[in-house]
Design an enzyme around this catalytic site. Structure first.
Site, PDB file in Angstrom:
ATOM      1  N   HIS A  42      -2.153  -5.344   1.361  1.00  0.00           N
ATOM      2  CA  HIS A  42      -3.424  -6.045   1.156  1.00  0.00           C
ATOM      3  C   HIS A  42      -3.146  -7.460   0.676  1.00  0.00           C
ATOM      4  CE1 HIS A  42      -7.299  -7.237  -0.493  1.00  0.00           C
ATOM      5  NE2 HIS A  42      -6.630  -7.628  -1.566  1.00  0.00           N
TER       6      HIS A  42
ATOM      7  N   GLU B 197      -9.936 -10.276  -7.733  1.00  0.00           N
ATOM      8  CA  GLU B 197      -8.931  -9.212  -7.640  1.00  0.00           C
ATOM      9  C   GLU B 197      -7.840  -9.367  -8.693  1.00  0.00           C
ATOM     10  OE1 GLU B 197      -7.755  -9.454  -3.532  1.00  0.00           O
ATOM     11  OE2 GLU B 197      -9.721  -8.793  -2.817  1.00  0.00           O
TER      12      GLU B 197
ATOM     13  N   LYS C 152       0.830  -1.215   0.000  1.00  0.00           N
ATOM     14  CA  LYS C 152       0.000   0.000   0.000  1.00  0.00           C
ATOM     15  C   LYS C 152       0.867   1.270   0.000  1.00  0.00           C
ATOM     16  CE  LYS C 152      -3.870  -2.279   2.425  1.00  0.00           C
ATOM     17  NZ  LYS C 152      -4.856  -2.165   3.519  1.00  0.00           N
TER      18      LYS C 152
ATOM     19  N   TYR D 194     -12.097  -2.266  -3.256  1.00  0.00           N
ATOM     20  CA  TYR D 194     -12.639  -2.325  -1.891  1.00  0.00           C
ATOM     21  C   TYR D 194     -14.170  -2.223  -1.872  1.00  0.00           C
ATOM     22  CZ  TYR D 194      -8.120  -2.213   0.523  1.00  0.00           C
ATOM     23  OH  TYR D 194      -6.875  -2.534   1.032  1.00  0.00           O
TER      24      TYR D 194
ATOM     25  N   ASN E 126      -1.837  -0.001   7.012  1.00  0.00           N
ATOM     26  CA  ASN E 126      -1.362  -1.328   7.439  1.00  0.00           C
ATOM     27  C   ASN E 126      -0.578  -2.057   6.351  1.00  0.00           C
ATOM     28  OD1 ASN E 126      -3.471  -1.927   5.799  1.00  0.00           O
ATOM     29  ND2 ASN E 126      -4.744  -2.899   7.357  1.00  0.00           N
TER      30      ASN E 126
HETATM   31  N1  LIG Z   1      -9.650   3.508   9.685  1.00  0.00           N
HETATM   32  C1  LIG Z   1     -10.138   2.279   9.615  1.00  0.00           C
HETATM   33  N2  LIG Z   1      -9.734   1.549   8.579  1.00  0.00           N
HETATM   34  C2  LIG Z   1     -10.204   0.293   8.510  1.00  0.00           C
HETATM   35  C3  LIG Z   1     -11.082  -0.263   9.460  1.00  0.00           C
HETATM   36  N3  LIG Z   1     -11.368  -1.530   9.101  1.00  0.00           N
HETATM   37  C4  LIG Z   1     -10.702  -1.732   7.956  1.00  0.00           C
HETATM   38  N4  LIG Z   1      -9.994  -0.636   7.611  1.00  0.00           N
HETATM   39  C5  LIG Z   1      -9.149  -0.468   6.428  1.00  0.00           C
HETATM   40  O1  LIG Z   1      -9.793  -1.118   5.341  1.00  0.00           O
HETATM   41  C6  LIG Z   1      -8.954  -2.157   4.866  1.00  0.00           C
HETATM   42  C7  LIG Z   1      -9.813  -3.330   4.453  1.00  0.00           C
HETATM   43  O2  LIG Z   1     -10.406  -3.899   5.625  1.00  0.00           O
HETATM   44  P1  LIG Z   1     -10.545  -5.466   5.792  1.00  0.00           P
HETATM   45  O3  LIG Z   1     -10.749  -6.086   4.439  1.00  0.00           O
HETATM   46  O4  LIG Z   1     -11.542  -5.718   6.848  1.00  0.00           O
HETATM   47  O5  LIG Z   1      -9.104  -5.847   6.385  1.00  0.00           O
HETATM   48  P2  LIG Z   1      -7.953  -6.763   5.785  1.00  0.00           P
HETATM   49  O6  LIG Z   1      -8.542  -7.849   4.932  1.00  0.00           O
HETATM   50  O7  LIG Z   1      -7.050  -7.151   6.892  1.00  0.00           O
HETATM   51  O8  LIG Z   1      -7.164  -5.729   4.873  1.00  0.00           O
HETATM   52  P3  LIG Z   1      -6.975  -5.745   3.281  1.00  0.00           P
HETATM   53  O9  LIG Z   1      -5.993  -6.843   2.997  1.00  0.00           O
HETATM   54  O10 LIG Z   1      -6.449  -4.369   2.943  1.00  0.00           O
HETATM   55  O11 LIG Z   1      -8.325  -6.028   2.633  1.00  0.00           O
HETATM   56  C8  LIG Z   1      -7.990  -2.466   6.012  1.00  0.00           C
HETATM   57  O12 LIG Z   1      -6.771  -3.016   5.575  1.00  0.00           O
HETATM   58  C9  LIG Z   1      -7.800  -1.093   6.595  1.00  0.00           C
HETATM   59  O13 LIG Z   1      -6.834  -0.373   5.825  1.00  0.00           O
HETATM   60  C10 LIG Z   1     -11.488   0.548  10.556  1.00  0.00           C
HETATM   61  O14 LIG Z   1     -12.246   0.140  11.425  1.00  0.00           O
HETATM   62  N5  LIG Z   1     -10.984   1.818  10.587  1.00  0.00           N
HETATM   63 MG   LIG Z   2      -9.735  -7.425   3.221  1.00  0.00          MG
END
Ligand SMILES: Nc1nc2c(ncn2[C@@H]2O[C@H](COP(=O)(O)OP(=O)(O)OP(=O)(O)O)[C@@H](O)[C@H]2O)c(=O)[nH]1
Ligand SMILES: [Mg+2]
Length: 159
Positions: free
Chosen positions: A120, A131, A14, A54, A117
């Protein structure tokens, strides 16, 4: 064709990983694990593509911030192959929030944020298929046999 036991997953270093100079560290971890790069490119993500990627989070409170962050600087998009690569990469990546992610994981070792973070990873075979087709044309995915394959895997891993 890759061995039938291979999966291909979609990973994205990212904007925070690119800005912090951690792309090499992240790719190095994937390589040292024994995973194979099948595709890789630097992309400054258009807003529409970020929203498509997303789409499952559309409407959530963090969505606008997520899209703003994801389009704020280039990302490095990777297709990564290996036996069980979808789940293996999720394990290497760690929990979503870097403050909670286990030591030894990319997020656990390198980050302190829930939003910024670093990486992805596709979370299921269905997500990986969707994807990969979103980010790569078929011709951009390179099929080759790594010379290390016979050392990384026991023959029974591949059958
Ligand atoms: N600020 C904020 N960002 C969030 C939150 N939950 C998710 N995100 C962001 O949205 C992204 C996608 O969320 P998820 O798909 O639930 O998490 P993930 O699968 O661990 O992450 P990805 O691999 O990026 O998809 C996360 O990686 C974060 O960058 C939240 O509660 N607050
Ligand atoms: Mg995710």
């Amino acid at each position: 064709m890759p061995p039938a036991a291979f999966e291909t997953t979609l990973l994205i270093a990212k904007p925070d990983a690119v800005q912090r100079g951690l792309v090499g560290e992240i790719v190095g971890r994937l390589e040292r694990k024994g995973l194979q790069l099948a595709g890789m490119k630097l992309v400054h993500v258009p807003r529409k593509l970020a929203e498509q990627h997303y789409a499952e989070h559309a409407g959530k409170g963090f969505f606008d911030g997520l899209i703003a962050f994801f389009t704020s600087a280039p990302v490095v998009v990777m297709a990564v192959r290996g036996v069980g690569s979808i789940a293996v990469c999720r394990t290497l990546i760690g929990a979503t929030n870097g403050r909670l992610a286990a030591p030894g994981t990319i997020r656990g070792d390198l980050g302190l944020s829930g939003g910024h973070n670093l990486i992805h990873g596709s979370d299921s075979p269905e997500s990986a298929e969707r994807e990969l087709s979103l980010w790569f044309d078929d011709a951009e995915l390179i099929d080759y046999t790594s010379s290390s394959q016979g050392d990384v895997y026991d023959p029974s891993d591949l059958s």
